[in-house]
Design a protein around this motif. Structure first.
Motif, PDB file in Angstrom:
ATOM      1  N   ARG A   1      -6.279   0.100   0.200  1.00 25.44           N
ATOM      2  CA  ARG A   1      -7.111  -0.776  -0.616  1.00 25.44           C
ATOM      3  C   ARG A   1      -6.689  -2.236  -0.517  1.00 25.44           C
ATOM      4  O   ARG A   1      -7.509  -3.138  -0.669  1.00 25.44           O
ATOM      5  CB  ARG A   1      -7.070  -0.320  -2.082  1.00 25.44           C
ATOM      6  CG  ARG A   1      -7.768   1.020  -2.319  1.00 25.44           C
ATOM      7  CD  ARG A   1      -7.881   1.335  -3.799  1.00 25.44           C
ATOM      8  NE  ARG A   1      -6.582   1.609  -4.407  1.00 25.44           N
ATOM      9  CZ  ARG A   1      -6.004   2.804  -4.427  1.00 25.44           C
ATOM     10  NH1 ARG A   1      -6.598   3.829  -3.850  1.00 25.44           N
ATOM     11  NH2 ARG A   1      -4.834   2.974  -5.025  1.00 25.44           N
ATOM     12  N   LEU A   2      -5.399  -2.443  -0.245  1.00 25.31           N
ATOM     13  CA  LEU A   2      -4.861  -3.797  -0.262  1.00 25.31           C
ATOM     14  C   LEU A   2      -4.937  -4.481   1.100  1.00 25.31           C
ATOM     15  O   LEU A   2      -5.287  -5.666   1.186  1.00 25.31           O
ATOM     16  CB  LEU A   2      -3.406  -3.756  -0.726  1.00 25.31           C
ATOM     17  CG  LEU A   2      -2.741  -5.076  -1.106  1.00 25.31           C
ATOM     18  CD1 LEU A   2      -3.432  -5.702  -2.306  1.00 25.31           C
ATOM     19  CD2 LEU A   2      -1.258  -4.846  -1.413  1.00 25.31           C
ATOM     20  N   ILE A   3      -4.625  -3.736   2.160  1.00 22.98           N
ATOM     21  CA  ILE A   3      -4.529  -4.365   3.478  1.00 22.98           C
ATOM     22  C   ILE A   3      -5.420  -3.659   4.489  1.00 22.98           C
ATOM     23  O   ILE A   3      -6.461  -4.165   4.885  1.00 22.98           O
ATOM     24  CB  ILE A   3      -3.067  -4.400   3.974  1.00 22.98           C
ATOM     25  CG1 ILE A   3      -2.168  -5.103   2.952  1.00 22.98           C
ATOM     26  CG2 ILE A   3      -2.968  -5.132   5.324  1.00 22.98           C
ATOM     27  CD1 ILE A   3      -0.691  -5.111   3.325  1.00 22.98           C
ATOM     28  N   ASP A   4      -5.011  -2.454   4.923  1.00 28.15           N
ATOM     29  CA  ASP A   4      -5.737  -1.741   5.977  1.00 28.15           C
ATOM     30  C   ASP A   4      -5.332  -0.282   5.918  1.00 28.15           C
ATOM     31  O   ASP A   4      -4.139   0.035   6.005  1.00 28.15           O
ATOM     32  CB  ASP A   4      -5.390  -2.347   7.340  1.00 28.15           C
ATOM     33  CG  ASP A   4      -6.172  -1.729   8.498  1.00 28.15           C
ATOM     34  OD1 ASP A   4      -6.701  -0.620   8.340  1.00 28.15           O
ATOM     35  OD2 ASP A   4      -6.239  -2.364   9.568  1.00 28.15           O
ATOM     36  N   GLY A   5      -6.301   0.609   5.778  1.00 31.06           N
ATOM     37  CA  GLY A   5      -6.017   2.032   5.668  1.00 31.06           C
ATOM     38  C   GLY A   5      -5.270   2.601   6.859  1.00 31.06           C
ATOM     39  O   GLY A   5      -4.496   3.558   6.727  1.00 31.06           O
ATOM     40  N   GLU A   6      -5.489   2.043   8.044  1.00 29.26           N
ATOM     41  CA  GLU A   6      -4.809   2.556   9.232  1.00 29.26           C
ATOM     42  C   GLU A   6      -3.296   2.322   9.173  1.00 29.26           C
ATOM     43  O   GLU A   6      -2.520   3.063   9.779  1.00 29.26           O
ATOM     44  CB  GLU A   6      -5.388   1.908  10.491  1.00 29.26           C
ATOM     45  CG  GLU A   6      -6.832   2.312  10.772  1.00 29.26           C
ATOM     46  CD  GLU A   6      -7.325   1.788  12.106  1.00 29.26           C
ATOM     47  OE1 GLU A   6      -6.514   1.168  12.828  1.00 29.26           O
ATOM     48  OE2 GLU A   6      -8.501   2.012  12.422  1.00 29.26           O
ATOM     49  N   LEU A   7      -2.874   1.299   8.451  1.00 29.08           N
ATOM     50  CA  LEU A   7      -1.445   1.014   8.349  1.00 29.08           C
ATOM     51  C   LEU A   7      -0.700   2.100   7.577  1.00 29.08           C
ATOM     52  O   LEU A   7       0.495   2.303   7.787  1.00 29.08           O
ATOM     53  CB  LEU A   7      -1.223  -0.337   7.672  1.00 29.08           C
ATOM     54  CG  LEU A   7      -1.754  -1.573   8.397  1.00 29.08           C
ATOM     55  CD1 LEU A   7      -1.473  -2.828   7.569  1.00 29.08           C
ATOM     56  CD2 LEU A   7      -1.139  -1.703   9.779  1.00 29.08           C
ATOM     57  N   ALA A   8      -1.398   2.783   6.681  1.00 20.55           N
ATOM     58  CA  ALA A   8      -0.747   3.780   5.831  1.00 20.55           C
ATOM     59  C   ALA A   8      -0.152   4.923   6.640  1.00 20.55           C
ATOM     60  O   ALA A   8       0.843   5.528   6.231  1.00 20.55           O
ATOM     61  CB  ALA A   8      -1.739   4.324   4.812  1.00 20.55           C
ATOM     62  N   SER A   9      -0.740   5.240   7.792  1.00 16.42           N
ATOM     63  CA  SER A   9      -0.277   6.377   8.588  1.00 16.42           C
ATOM     64  C   SER A   9       0.597   5.960   9.763  1.00 16.42           C
ATOM     65  O   SER A   9       0.813   6.733  10.691  1.00 16.42           O
ATOM     66  CB  SER A   9      -1.471   7.179   9.095  1.00 16.42           C
ATOM     67  OG  SER A   9      -2.373   6.359   9.828  1.00 16.42           O
ATOM     68  N   LEU A  10       1.130   4.747   9.727  1.00 21.29           N
ATOM     69  CA  LEU A  10       2.086   4.347  10.751  1.00 21.29           C
ATOM     70  C   LEU A  10       3.267   5.314  10.765  1.00 21.29           C
ATOM     71  O   LEU A  10       3.670   5.827   9.723  1.00 21.29           O
ATOM     72  CB  LEU A  10       2.619   2.948  10.461  1.00 21.29           C
ATOM     73  CG  LEU A  10       1.747   1.740  10.786  1.00 21.29           C
ATOM     74  CD1 LEU A  10       2.437   0.474  10.276  1.00 21.29           C
ATOM     75  CD2 LEU A  10       1.507   1.629  12.282  1.00 21.29           C
ATOM     76  N   PRO A  11       3.848   5.579  11.933  1.00 25.42           N
ATOM     77  CA  PRO A  11       5.073   6.386  11.963  1.00 25.42           C
ATOM     78  C   PRO A  11       6.184   5.710  11.158  1.00 25.42           C
ATOM     79  O   PRO A  11       6.217   4.484  11.031  1.00 25.42           O
ATOM     80  CB  PRO A  11       5.424   6.436  13.456  1.00 25.42           C
ATOM     81  CG  PRO A  11       4.150   6.156  14.170  1.00 25.42           C
ATOM     82  CD  PRO A  11       3.385   5.211  13.288  1.00 25.42           C
TER      83      PRO A  11
END
Length: 357
Positions: free
Chosen positions: A156-166
């Motif tokens: 919600r704050l930045i980018d949903g794809e970042l949440a699943s970074l290794p």
């Protein structure tokens, strides 16, 4: 050197309680310990990590210098990765525990809370030609997000794809048109993320993040760290305490050919240990550091650090005992209270069974 203070203190929730941790003034609590702990363990907590100094190592000899002063191997640390390492003195005692952020032409070292001055002094004492040591703390603010649903806040704050970074990945990103450095790393055992933002944009980011997460202070963070046996250097390290006694051998790469403190660490690995650290729980009263540990009336060790664990609903802490007694499942007496030694983690993080959606 002036004590560190938060660049977003003016927009901290009203009623925040502050305290001094080594060279930093930090928020110990923003509301109540129970509420902040619940956010870390059940939802998403926002952390103001302004007590952690940011030091840049740059120049042609920066990587070689980092190899010398860090106890873990960073020779092949890329600009997309970070890692945690100890920094040791010549005698093998702990100077600090740092997060090393890989950059294209440099490395960033993130100190533990309040230990930045000591870290800088140590680095400068070992400085060599070809490396520049620059304190970047005044240029940035560092925030954390931790909790089983912290990934949702990232989306919600930045980018949903970042949440699943290794785990231990970092990436250059943007928030509201501002360049930020984003990393997946944390200390509580829950999903953890950090954002390094230019100081002039810090208040806006903090205020926006408060719409999605509960702010948690140093007391709740250190409790959660202890529950998963994440070292809190200021409580556990000390004169004459080596990394094995402290239980932090996993933060040292003994196979490295050379680093400050290596000879002492090798001697500790090859020698006969006198004490080891083990967790314990039991009793309502929190024992003070140094409280004797006895078996059958005979003193066998002492308390290193202890708190009241909200998760366990009892005292939780660390003991230093002879190696043959530093094992889980033993009943010993701390002060006048019987306690039981534990294996870590002492509390199982909810994130371990909560998938990122």
């Amino acid at each position: 050197m002036e004590p560190l203070t938060s660049p977003v203190k003016a927009v901290h929730p009203e009623g925040a309680v502050y305290g001094t941790v080594l060279d930093a003034e930090v928020a110990l609590r923003f509301s109540t310990l129970d509420a902040e702990y619940e956010a870390i363990r059940e939802r998403a907590a926002l952390l103001d990590l302004s007590g952690e100094r940011i030091v840049e190592l740059s120049g042609g000899a920066a990587v070689d210098f980092a190899q010398k002063v860090l106890a873990r191997d960073v020779e092949y640390l890329t600009a997309e990765r970070c890692m945690t390492s100890l920094v040791l003195a010549e005698d093998g005692t702990v100077v600090d525990q740092v997060v090393v952020w890989g950059r294209e032409d440099s490395l960033l070292l993130e100190s533990s809370t309040g230990a930045g001055t000591r870290l800088l002094e140590h680095l400068r004492a070992h400085a060599e030609p070809g490396v520049e040591i620059t304190d970047r703390t005044a240029e940035y603010a560092l925030f954390g997000l931790e909790g089983p649903y912290a990934w949702g806040v990232v989306g919600r704050l930045i980018d949903g794809e970042l949440a699943s970074l290794p785990f231990e990945s970092i990436v250059d990103s943007q928030w509201d048109g501002v360049d930020v450095l984003f990393g997946r790393t944390g200390v509580t055992g829950e999903y953890g993320y950090k954002v390094l933002v230019p100081r002039e944009s810090a208040e806006r980011l903090w205020t926006k993040a408060l719409e999605h997460a509960v702010p948690a202070g140093q007391d709740a963070v250190e409790l959660a760290m202890l529950e998963v046996r994440q070292p809190v250097v200021r409580h556990e390290a000390g004169e004459g305490v080596d990394v094995l006694e402290m239980g932090a051998g996993w933060l040292v790469d003994i196979t490295k050919d050379e680093f400050v403190g290596r000879d002492a660490v090798v001697a500790a690995f090859e020698g006969t240990a006198e004490r080891r650290t083990v967790g314990f729980s039991g009793g309502a009263e929190v024992p003070a550091p140094g409280t004797p540990v006895t078996v059958g009336g005979e003193k066998i060790g002492e308390v290193v650090h202890a708190v009241h664990s909200i998760g366990l609903k009892s005292s939780l802490g660390l003991l230093r005992l002879p190696p043959d007694l530093a094992a889980a499942g033993l009943t010993v007496t701390v002060g006048d209270t019987e306690v039981v030694t534990l294996t870590s983690p002492y509390v199982t993080p909810k994130s371990w069974s909560t998938p990122i959606i």
